[in-house]
Enzyme design. Structure first.
Site, mmCIF file in Angstrom:
data_model
loop_
_atom_site.group_PDB
_atom_site.id
_atom_site.type_symbol
_atom_site.label_atom_id
_atom_site.label_comp_id
_atom_site.label_asym_id
_atom_site.label_seq_id
_atom_site.Cartn_x
_atom_site.Cartn_y
_atom_site.Cartn_z
ATOM 1 N N HIS A 131 0.866 -1.190 0.000
ATOM 2 C CA HIS A 131 0.000 0.000 0.000
ATOM 3 C C HIS A 131 0.904 1.242 0.000
ATOM 4 C CE1 HIS A 131 -3.506 2.322 0.246
ATOM 5 N NE2 HIS A 131 -3.951 2.045 1.451
ATOM 6 N N GLN A 134 -0.248 4.910 0.931
ATOM 7 C CA GLN A 134 -0.527 5.120 2.351
ATOM 8 C C GLN A 134 0.762 5.440 3.112
ATOM 9 O OE1 GLN A 134 -3.770 4.897 3.981
ATOM 10 N NE2 GLN A 134 -2.518 6.033 5.431
ATOM 11 N N ASP A 230 -2.887 -1.867 12.114
ATOM 12 C CA ASP A 230 -3.869 -1.956 11.028
ATOM 13 C C ASP A 230 -4.878 -3.041 11.430
ATOM 14 O OD1 ASP A 230 -5.126 -1.778 8.549
ATOM 15 O OD2 ASP A 230 -3.513 -2.751 7.421
ATOM 16 N N CYS A 270 -3.902 3.430 9.238
ATOM 17 C CA CYS A 270 -4.299 3.845 7.883
ATOM 18 C C CYS A 270 -5.803 4.022 7.758
ATOM 19 C CB CYS A 270 -3.763 2.853 6.861
ATOM 20 S SG CYS A 270 -4.457 1.198 7.001
ATOM 21 N N ARG A 298 -3.265 11.768 2.613
ATOM 22 C CA ARG A 298 -3.333 10.909 1.424
ATOM 23 C C ARG A 298 -3.513 11.795 0.187
ATOM 24 N NH1 ARG A 298 -5.052 5.608 1.533
ATOM 25 N NH2 ARG A 298 -4.704 5.733 -0.708
#
Ligand code: CP
Ligand code: NVA
Length: 314
Positions: A131, A134, A230, A270, A298
């Site tokens: 990712h 992120q 996460d 995130c 972001r």
């Protein structure tokens, strides 16, 4: 200019990241000051989503419009992608009509195949393995809070010698943190339950020099500058939900873990988050948490990325 894709964090160098952090900072200032900035006028971004999203969708779509461009939104359900049109054919067709493509999908191999047949830059908006957008935003957020130099710029030099504690799944986010640590020179302290460890070959890092594995999440957090976690179950792994709930029970970031970190440590996630699972409400909603800046960033970081991939160093 040769096409530059952003399929994983290691696709860019430390010098390119320094550029992106600085551009994100400038572009964010323009946005906050309502200053019109349209370097991507007449450019189109195609966004392909094979998994759900809130932040990635809104940040890319709003960001592209703010840069003067436009977007096309595709999902598996409403395009031929869901009816088995070969990924190579889709890439050839879509990339003849737009200037940039962002894809959120399952296997990294899929986005790599798409990029191989694309005439335009392709950005990874999350795969099972990585990712990168992120982590780009997360590190920018860390620098905004802890690494603005005397010239008023986000300075990656502040990352040297810092420690990021990762508590939880050895997933796409963990893999990407590891790639970032090799490139930008910080350390990652990883604590995952048995059976959910990071696989160094999947993470795609050269050596084990930039990270250390801890059985006990408290030990991973000791002295950390940033604590992050996460969800226990990432998208695509829902069938494992019950088993994961049991395995991850001790990997909830709580105030005790935050107390073990440095007194000025930040907390990041995130998002989306599950309070009471991977993080206690008093941590994510507490004074050390910067999750809302992280989410907003972001957009600013990806605007810098889109500008760079299409226009180079402006
Ligand atoms: N963090 C993140 O990528 O969020 P979304 O799944 O909402 O896009
Ligand atoms: N690891 C999570 C991140 C969501 C933004 C997932 O892949 O579902």
């Amino acid at each position: 200019m040769a096409i530059k894709h952003y399929l994983q964090f290691s696709d860019l160098t430390a010098a390119e990241y320094a550029w992106l952090f600085e551009r994100a900072y400038i572009i964010k200032k323009k946005f906050k000051g309502y200053e019109k900035y349209h370097p991507l006028a007449d450019r189109t971004l195609a966004m392909i989503f094979e998994k759900a999203s809130t932040r990635t969708r809104v940040s890319f779509e709003a960001g592209m419009y703010q840069l003067g461009g436009s977007v096309v939104h595709l999902t598996t359900g409403d395009s031929q992608l869901g009816r088995a049109e070969p990924i190579e054919d889709s890439a050839k067709v879509i990339s003849r009509m737009v200037d940039l493509v962002m894809i959120r999908t399952y296997g990294q191999d899929k986005i790599e195949r798409f990029a191989e047949h694309s005439r335009v830059p392709v950005i990874n908006g999350l795969t099972n393995e990585f990712h990168p957008c992120q982590i780009l935003a997360d590190i920018f957020t860390f620098l905004e809070h802890r690494g603005i130099n005397a010239q008023g710029k986000p300075d990656p030099a502040y990352l040297k010698g810092k420690t990021v504690a990762w508590v939880g799944d050895g997933n796409n986010m963990a893999n990407t943190w590891l790639q970032a640590s090799e490139i930008l020179g910080f350390k990652v302290h990883l604590s995952t339950p048995g059976g959910y460890e990071v696989d160094q070959s999947i993470a795609g890092i050269r050596s084990a020099d930039s990270y250390k594995v801890f059985k006990d999440p408290m030990e991973a957090c000791a002295g950390a500058d940033l604590v992050t976690t996460d969800v226990w179950t990432s998208m695509g792994y829902e069938a494992e939900n019950e088993a994961r709930k049991k395995a991850f029970a001790d990997w909830c970031v709580d105030s005790e873990m935050m107390r073990a970190a440095k007194p000025d440590a930040l907390f990041m996630h995130c998002l989306p988050a599950h309070r009471g699972e991977e993080v206690q409400a008093e941590v994510i909603d507490g004074p050390q948490s910067v999750v809302w800046d992280e989410a907003e960033n972001r957009m600013h970081a990806q605007k810098a990325l889109m500008e760079y991939l299409l226009l180079g160093k402006v």
